[in-house]
Design a protein around this motif. Structure first.
Motif, mmCIF file in Angstrom:
data_model
loop_
_atom_site.group_PDB
_atom_site.id
_atom_site.type_symbol
_atom_site.label_atom_id
_atom_site.label_comp_id
_atom_site.label_asym_id
_atom_site.label_seq_id
_atom_site.Cartn_x
_atom_site.Cartn_y
_atom_site.Cartn_z
ATOM 1 N N LYS A 164 24.818 -0.969 1.404
ATOM 2 C CA LYS A 164 24.078 -1.774 2.386
ATOM 3 C C LYS A 164 24.857 -1.805 3.706
ATOM 4 O O LYS A 164 26.071 -1.980 3.717
ATOM 5 N N THR A 165 24.122 -1.653 4.807
ATOM 6 C CA THR A 165 24.751 -1.662 6.134
ATOM 7 C C THR A 165 23.936 -2.549 7.081
ATOM 8 O O THR A 165 22.756 -2.790 6.840
ATOM 9 N N PRO A 166 24.549 -3.007 8.176
ATOM 10 C CA PRO A 166 23.822 -3.825 9.158
ATOM 11 C C PRO A 166 23.008 -2.979 10.131
ATOM 12 O O PRO A 166 23.217 -2.998 11.340
ATOM 13 N N GLY A 167 22.085 -2.206 9.590
ATOM 14 C CA GLY A 167 21.234 -1.382 10.427
ATOM 15 C C GLY A 167 21.411 0.100 10.189
ATOM 16 O O GLY A 167 22.488 0.569 9.786
ATOM 17 N N VAL A 168 20.345 0.861 10.454
ATOM 18 C CA VAL A 168 20.380 2.313 10.263
ATOM 19 C C VAL A 168 21.234 2.994 11.319
ATOM 20 O O VAL A 168 21.977 3.938 11.018
ATOM 21 N N VAL A 169 21.162 2.543 12.576
ATOM 22 C CA VAL A 169 21.977 3.179 13.620
ATOM 23 C C VAL A 169 23.459 3.046 13.284
ATOM 24 O O VAL A 169 24.238 3.986 13.474
ATOM 25 N N PHE A 203 8.408 -4.574 7.897
ATOM 26 C CA PHE A 203 8.122 -6.006 7.833
ATOM 27 C C PHE A 203 8.609 -6.774 9.065
ATOM 28 O O PHE A 203 8.682 -7.998 9.040
ATOM 29 N N ASN A 204 8.933 -6.057 10.142
ATOM 30 C CA ASN A 204 9.313 -6.690 11.406
ATOM 31 C C ASN A 204 10.535 -7.598 11.237
ATOM 32 O O ASN A 204 10.517 -8.781 11.610
ATOM 33 N N LEU A 205 11.615 -7.023 10.709
ATOM 34 C CA LEU A 205 12.821 -7.782 10.390
ATOM 35 C C LEU A 205 14.055 -7.230 11.101
ATOM 36 O O LEU A 205 15.172 -7.361 10.602
ATOM 37 N N ALA A 206 13.874 -6.641 12.282
ATOM 38 C CA ALA A 206 14.982 -5.930 12.923
ATOM 39 C C ALA A 206 16.215 -6.810 13.122
ATOM 40 O O ALA A 206 17.350 -6.357 12.916
ATOM 41 N N SER A 207 16.033 -8.066 13.529
ATOM 42 C CA SER A 207 17.196 -8.908 13.810
ATOM 43 C C SER A 207 17.902 -9.382 12.550
ATOM 44 O O SER A 207 18.968 -9.994 12.633
ATOM 45 N N MET A 208 17.358 -9.096 11.389
ATOM 46 C CA MET A 208 18.016 -9.468 10.137
ATOM 47 C C MET A 208 19.170 -8.529 9.781
ATOM 48 O O MET A 208 19.966 -8.823 8.888
ATOM 49 N N LEU A 209 19.246 -7.381 10.465
ATOM 50 C CA LEU A 209 20.380 -6.458 10.310
ATOM 51 C C LEU A 209 20.644 -6.103 8.849
ATOM 52 O O LEU A 209 21.737 -6.312 8.320
#
Length: 396
Positions: A95-100, A241-247
């Motif tokens: 698990k990571t805090p985002g794909v980028v 699910f529009n959760l981008a800021s959930m990282l």
């Protein structure tokens, strides 16, 4: 209790909520009154089941170091099995805090400074940023648009670039952002066989996997065992699910050697546990978000069809690339006769729109604009109407 958040026509004011899309125009050099359809998040509230799960977790009141177990993995794996016919194993998950962030870790894990990393422009601009900013070389196997108004891969150039540049790592965008392709099994196997033959590691960004409007999303690593051994598969509930800021992102690395190298870079970056709210949202999304997802998917599909008809009937000189996947529309303005610079000026200062300029996706994107269609129909209609009224007619 049934899903509550199914009114996608409702316009919700996102201003003054620390929203990147709406609250930071001036800071990013835009007029304050622009209508933003740039960054890839939705203007829709997420599933009410996710809201409820987050509310229950917040009421607990303690937010110490947290981790998740098999129940979390089962939720993620269940979604992958139901939607994409793929059954990843729990030990593959990182698990990571985002794909980028995961892309950057892969660059560090599998290449050295000065090495070439292959991508396919025009492509999501953080691809090139994490390559160049980590002192590697970005090499493009540039996509071309065919007579069918779709983008295609140049397979001969793909292999030649790998040989000539001694490429060790390839970033695959599947489905492709911004050109909207849902790559076929045949296309993926062609490049996959080349990567196996040439010993190239593949990072497959599949964050838009749940937005295949035409064709079927193919999980690259699931096509052949040989691909599984060389692939880092990047997934996340953030787009769906529009959760981008959930990282929160779920990265699958079957090869234990590649997985150890990746984890070592995470350790070096100081990343261990992620935020409990992102983990909670992800599990709820994959367990209970199906009804919301299906309704949202249908609405966005209709938005894309609406945009296609409107553009064909009202915007001469503007061509919408044939759309297969993602909720991002790729528009070609080159036949309007406007230079890329003039186009940008008219978009921002006359039409008062904040879109993603095609040039940020690579030189082959000049003269294009990317528009986010995951918004209420009235907002999308207003944006297209502003183009018609303010962009394609010269001031008197």
């Amino acid at each position: 209790m049934p899903e509550r958040n199914l009114d996608f026509d409702r316009v919700i004011d996102r201003r003054n909520t620390d929203c990147l899309k709406y609250d930071f125009a001036k800071r990013r050099g835009m007029p304050e009154d622009v209508l933003p359809l740039w960054v890839a998040d939705m203007d829709f509230p997420t599933s009410s089941y996710i809201e409820d799960a987050l509310t229950d977790r917040v009421k607990h009141g303690i937010f110490g170091y947290s981790e998740v177990g098999t129940a979390y993995f089962n939720a993620v794996c269940g979604w992958m099995e139901r939607r994409h016919g793929w059954s990843p194993q729990e030990r593959w998950l990182v698990k990571t805090p985002g794909v980028v962030f995961a892309l950057a870790m892969a660059v560090k894990a599998y290449t050295e400074p000065g090495d070439a990393v292959l991508l396919q422009q025009p492509v999501y601009y953080p691809f090139s940023e994490v390559i160049v900013d980590n002192k590697r070389r970005a090499v493009s196997n540039t996509l071309y648009r065919g007579s069918d108004n779709r983008y295609h891969m140049d397979f001969e150039d793909f292999e030649q670039k790998i040989i000539q540049e001694k490429v060790k790592l390839f970033f695959l965008c599947n489905p492709h952002n911004p050109v909207g392709r849902v790559w076929t099994e045949e296309e993926l196997e062609t490049i996959g066989d080349i990567c196996v033959r040439r010993h190239v590691i593949v990072v497959s960004d599949e964050i838009h996997q749940d937005f295949a409007f035409r064709g079927k999303h193919q999980v690259f690593a699931n096509l052949k065992k040989a691909y599984e051994d060389i692939t880092i598969t990047c997934t996340s509930p953030s787009k769906t699910f529009n959760l981008a800021s959930m990282l929160i992102s779920n990265i699958f690395i079957p090869n234990p050697v590649l997985r150890r190298k990746f984890r070592k870079e995470l350790d070096a970056a100081g990343v261990s546990q992620l935020g409990i709210l992102g983990l909670t949202a992800c599990e709820a999304a994959y367990n209970k978000g199906e009804a919301w997802y299906q309704a949202m998917f249908s609405y966005v599909a209709d938005n894309i069809a609406f945009a296609k008809t409107y553009i064909e009937e009202n915007l001469p000189g503007v061509r919408m690339t044939e759309h297969e996947g993602t909720y991002l529309i790729w528009l070609d303005f080159r036949e309007t006769g406007l230079s890329a610079e003039e186009l940008e000026d008219r978009i921002v200062h006359r039409a008062k729109l904040w879109l993603d300029s095609g040039k940020i996706f690579g030189e082959s994107g000049r003269g294009f604009q990317r528009i986010n269609a995951a918004c209420p129909r009235s907002v999308l209609s207003e944006a297209l109407e502003r183009i018609r009224k303010n962009l394609l007619t010269r001031p008197v």
